[in-house]
Design an enzyme around this catalytic site. Structure first.
Site, PDB file in Angstrom:
ATOM      1  N   GLU A  36       0.936  -1.200  -0.019  1.00  0.00           N
ATOM      2  CA  GLU A  36       0.021   0.097   0.080  1.00  0.00           C
ATOM      3  C   GLU A  36       0.967   1.220  -0.084  1.00  0.00           C
ATOM      4  O   GLU A  36       1.878   1.220   0.739  1.00  0.00           O
ATOM      5  CB  GLU A  36      -0.898   0.223   1.134  1.00  0.00           C
ATOM      6  N   ASN A  81      -6.635   1.683   2.748  1.00  0.00           N
ATOM      7  CA  ASN A  81      -7.309   2.804   3.079  1.00  0.00           C
ATOM      8  C   ASN A  81      -6.826   4.020   1.979  1.00  0.00           C
ATOM      9  O   ASN A  81      -7.698   4.820   1.675  1.00  0.00           O
ATOM     10  CB  ASN A  81      -7.413   3.457   4.380  1.00  0.00           C
ATOM     11  N   ASN A 181     -12.209  -0.896  -0.753  1.00  0.00           N
ATOM     12  CA  ASN A 181     -11.404  -1.111   0.596  1.00  0.00           C
ATOM     13  C   ASN A 181     -12.361  -0.928   1.577  1.00  0.00           C
ATOM     14  O   ASN A 181     -12.712   0.376   1.784  1.00  0.00           O
ATOM     15  CB  ASN A 181     -10.118  -0.599   0.404  1.00  0.00           C
ATOM     16  N   GLU A 182     -12.602  -1.845   2.554  1.00  0.00           N
ATOM     17  CA  GLU A 182     -13.086  -1.695   3.909  1.00  0.00           C
ATOM     18  C   GLU A 182     -14.202  -0.756   3.786  1.00  0.00           C
ATOM     19  O   GLU A 182     -14.252   0.312   4.734  1.00  0.00           O
ATOM     20  CB  GLU A 182     -11.985  -1.471   4.898  1.00  0.00           C
ATOM     21  N   TYR A 253      -6.589  -8.548  11.662  1.00  0.00           N
ATOM     22  CA  TYR A 253      -5.413  -8.292  12.518  1.00  0.00           C
ATOM     23  C   TYR A 253      -5.446  -8.725  14.091  1.00  0.00           C
ATOM     24  O   TYR A 253      -6.403  -8.433  14.791  1.00  0.00           O
ATOM     25  CB  TYR A 253      -4.998  -6.827  12.428  1.00  0.00           C
ATOM     26  N   GLU A 301      -6.204  -8.919   3.715  1.00  0.00           N
ATOM     27  CA  GLU A 301      -5.506  -8.453   4.719  1.00  0.00           C
ATOM     28  C   GLU A 301      -5.462  -9.118   5.969  1.00  0.00           C
ATOM     29  O   GLU A 301      -6.514  -9.451   6.568  1.00  0.00           O
ATOM     30  CB  GLU A 301      -5.780  -6.993   5.013  1.00  0.00           C
ATOM     31  N   GLN A 355       1.628  -6.092   5.510  1.00  0.00           N
ATOM     32  CA  GLN A 355       1.846  -5.895   4.197  1.00  0.00           C
ATOM     33  C   GLN A 355       3.005  -6.392   3.895  1.00  0.00           C
ATOM     34  O   GLN A 355       3.593  -7.646   4.435  1.00  0.00           O
ATOM     35  CB  GLN A 355       1.736  -4.532   3.967  1.00  0.00           C
TER      36      GLN A 355
HETATM   37  O1  AHR Z   1      -2.910  -2.530   6.301  1.00  0.00           O
HETATM   38  C1  AHR Z   1      -3.181  -1.400   6.983  1.00  0.00           C
HETATM   39  C2  AHR Z   1      -4.597  -0.804   6.887  1.00  0.00           C
HETATM   40  O2  AHR Z   1      -5.505  -1.566   7.731  1.00  0.00           O
HETATM   41  C3  AHR Z   1      -5.182  -0.803   5.422  1.00  0.00           C
HETATM   42  O3  AHR Z   1      -5.136   0.286   4.618  1.00  0.00           O
HETATM   43  C4  AHR Z   1      -6.659  -0.883   5.777  1.00  0.00           C
HETATM   44  O4  AHR Z   1      -7.462  -1.627   4.819  1.00  0.00           O
HETATM   45  C5  AHR Z   1      -6.833  -1.811   6.935  1.00  0.00           C
HETATM   46  O5  AHR Z   1      -7.432  -1.059   7.897  1.00  0.00           O
END
Ligand code: AHR
Length: 507
Positions: A36, A81, A181-182, A253, A301, A355
């Site tokens: 990203e 994002n 995205n999201e 995450y 992700e 990432q």
């Molecule tokens: O990977 C970091 C951020 O985490 C990304 O931009 C977003 O998609 C997620 O919230």
């Protein structure tokens, strides 16, 4: 948890397999990456013209070499994002004419010196297919169609001709496209309720597939299980877009805020829960639609992320944002993500570690150096050896109490069986004190020879590589044997991950 023998606790587990009992072929795209425009992922990570380690194009050669060993078949780009306010047109054409822009997502300055053409060239160098995300936050179907035309259509129309003018006459043929995205997240620029997102995604997707029927589309799902709209956002989107999309995206995450290693190491059970949730949802909507079609999960992700939370770039270029330092327990959780993807090869077809460089990444750079983090090793081993069918797991393992997560098997495992008869097993030992003796018994084949054992382990769950001690955690060769029964027998060290491979023959 085990038997006491001469004062030593022995922990034993048995994995029962049958190569005829599998959940499907492992899609190598579960070993994908994500890069990203955030922090120092692109600038100073992938692209660093000021570094002595970069080539004439500015590509960091040390980063490329380290990433090649991860064999990522796909790379998601440019966000995250970031994509939700990105105008891709800013990143093409002569570099001197590209605008400097404020990036809303990370409050950073985007120089646009790296854009679509540079990414395609870098991905080609890496040997990976690209997975492009479009901006469905502040832009829409028209801009997405223009980007698709730029990337995939033959010359003869405006944007395809622009690509040729910029030195790339041949189309890039990008097959995977993320529809935003999201979009469920209030933090996302242009965030909208599911009903509105579904319409945006459907409109963009229809036009994009109209221009290029060969592409596959990934609709945004929930950005996490903690969201109030978890699965509902996904359901509404799926019901509306069912005919036009091939995948729904999930993100996760993992965190250990409570600093409880036993609890944290049970994370694999939660990861699998998410996949189960989606499997149920896909079946439900498929039933509602009376459809023969299958939609799959794109876990695009995933990682451990909770220690480095600085996300404000204070309007600087390439700020140090979320440069998470990964320790041993994090690597054991990363391995459990991949184990879960392999076990549910029938549902998960795409996965992207978030990432690749500097930003919550297996690699950290400085101008003249590269640091390989703990999470790199299980990824590299599994990407290399998890090939062929994913075998059904019947595991006989002792359990431990993982705090409020309750009774959890000490061992987390997945297994693959390749066409050439190679059996590979990937195991995490969640015990912090005891090695686990694992017996792998396949009902229909016997092991002939061990072809390799590699492992990562240690005594301190918080141990991490650093610039001062870059090799504190690296993969080590292990040993395994074949017993008189044709079973593989080996020991996974406490706080350890192991990948064992064996050739087999019919019993
Ligand atoms: O990977 C970091 C951020 O985490 C990304 O931009 C977003 O998609 C997620 O919230």
């Amino acid at each position: 948890m085990g038997f006491i023998k001469k004062g030593i606790i022995e922990v034993k587990a048995t994995l029962h397999l049958d190569t005829q009992h599998n959940v499907g072929t492992i899609d190598s795209r579960i070993f994908g990456g994500f890069s990203e425009h955030m922090g120092r992922c692109i600038y100073e990570g992938i692209y660093d013209p000021g570094s002595p380690l970069a080539d004439e194009r500015g590509f960091r050669l040390d980063v490329l070499a380290a990433l090649k060993k991860l064999r990522m078949p796909i790379m998601r780009y440019p966000g995250g994002n970031f994509v939700s306010t990105y105008n891709w047109v800013d990143g093409i054409g002569p570099r001197s004419e590209r605008p400097r822009r404020p990036d809303y997502a990370w409050r950073s300055v985007e120089t646009n010196q790296f854009g679509t053409d540079e990414f395609m060239e870098w991905a080609k160098e890496l040997g990976t297919e690209t997975m492009m995300a479009i901006n469905l936050g502040t832009k829409g179907a028209t801009e997405a169609a223009a980007l698709l035309e730029y990337c995939n259509l033959p010359v003869g129309t405006y944007w395809a001709d622009k690509r040729a003018e910029n030195g790339h006459p041949d189309p890039y043929n990008v097959k995977l496209w993320c529809l935003g995205n999201e979009m469920d997240g209030p933090w996302q620029a242009g965030h909208v309720p599911a009903e509105e997102y579904a319409r945006r995604a459907d409109q963009a997707g229809k036009i994009m597939r109209g221009l290029d029927k060969s592409i596959e589309l990934i609709a945004c799902g929930s950005s996490g299980r903690g969201m109030a709209t978890y699965l509902n956002y996904d359901r509404v989107t799926l019901e509306y877009c069912w005919n036009d999309i091939q995948y729904v995206s999930a993100h996760r995450y993992s965190e250990n805020h409570r600093n409880d290693t036993g609890w944290f190491l049970a994370e694999g059970t939660e990861i699998e829960r998410v996949i189960e949730d989606y499997a149920g949802l896909f079946d439900y909507v498929r039933g509602l639609k009376r459809s023969d079609k299958r939609v799959y999960l794109s876990f695009d992700e995933w990682n451990v992320w909770y220690k480095a939370k600085e996300m404000d770039g204070r309007w600087t270029e390439a700020p140090h944002l979320i440069e998470e330092v990964y320790n041993l327990e994090d690597a054991l959780v990363a391995a459990q993500y991949l184990n879960a993807f392999i076990r549910r090869a029938d549902v998960v077809k795409i996965g992207c570690i978030a990432q690749t460089v500097n930003v919550i990444a297996p690699l950290l750079t400085k101008k003249d150096g590269l640091l390989v983090q703990s999470i790199y090793y299980p990824f590299a081993l599994m990407a290399e050896y998890a090939v062929g069918k994913s075998l059904r797991i019947a595991l006989d393992s002792p359990v431990y109490t993982a705090g409020e997560r309750g009774e959890t098997p000490v061992v987390d495992v997945s297994a693959s069986y390749a066409e050439d008869g190679t059996l590979a097993v990937f195991g995490v030992n969640r015990s912090q004190t005891e090695a686990v003796d694992l017996v792998i018994h396949a009902a229909d084949v016997r092991a002939v020879a061990i072809t390799g054992v590699d492992q990562l382990s240690g005594t301190d769950p918080k141990a991490a590589n650093s610039w001062e001690q870059p090799n504190l955690l690296t993969q080590q060769a292990g040993t395994a044997t074949v017993n008189e029964n044709g079973d593989v027998v080996f020991s996974i060290p406490a706080l350890g991950f192991a990948a064992v491979r064996a050739t087999t023959a019919a019993r």
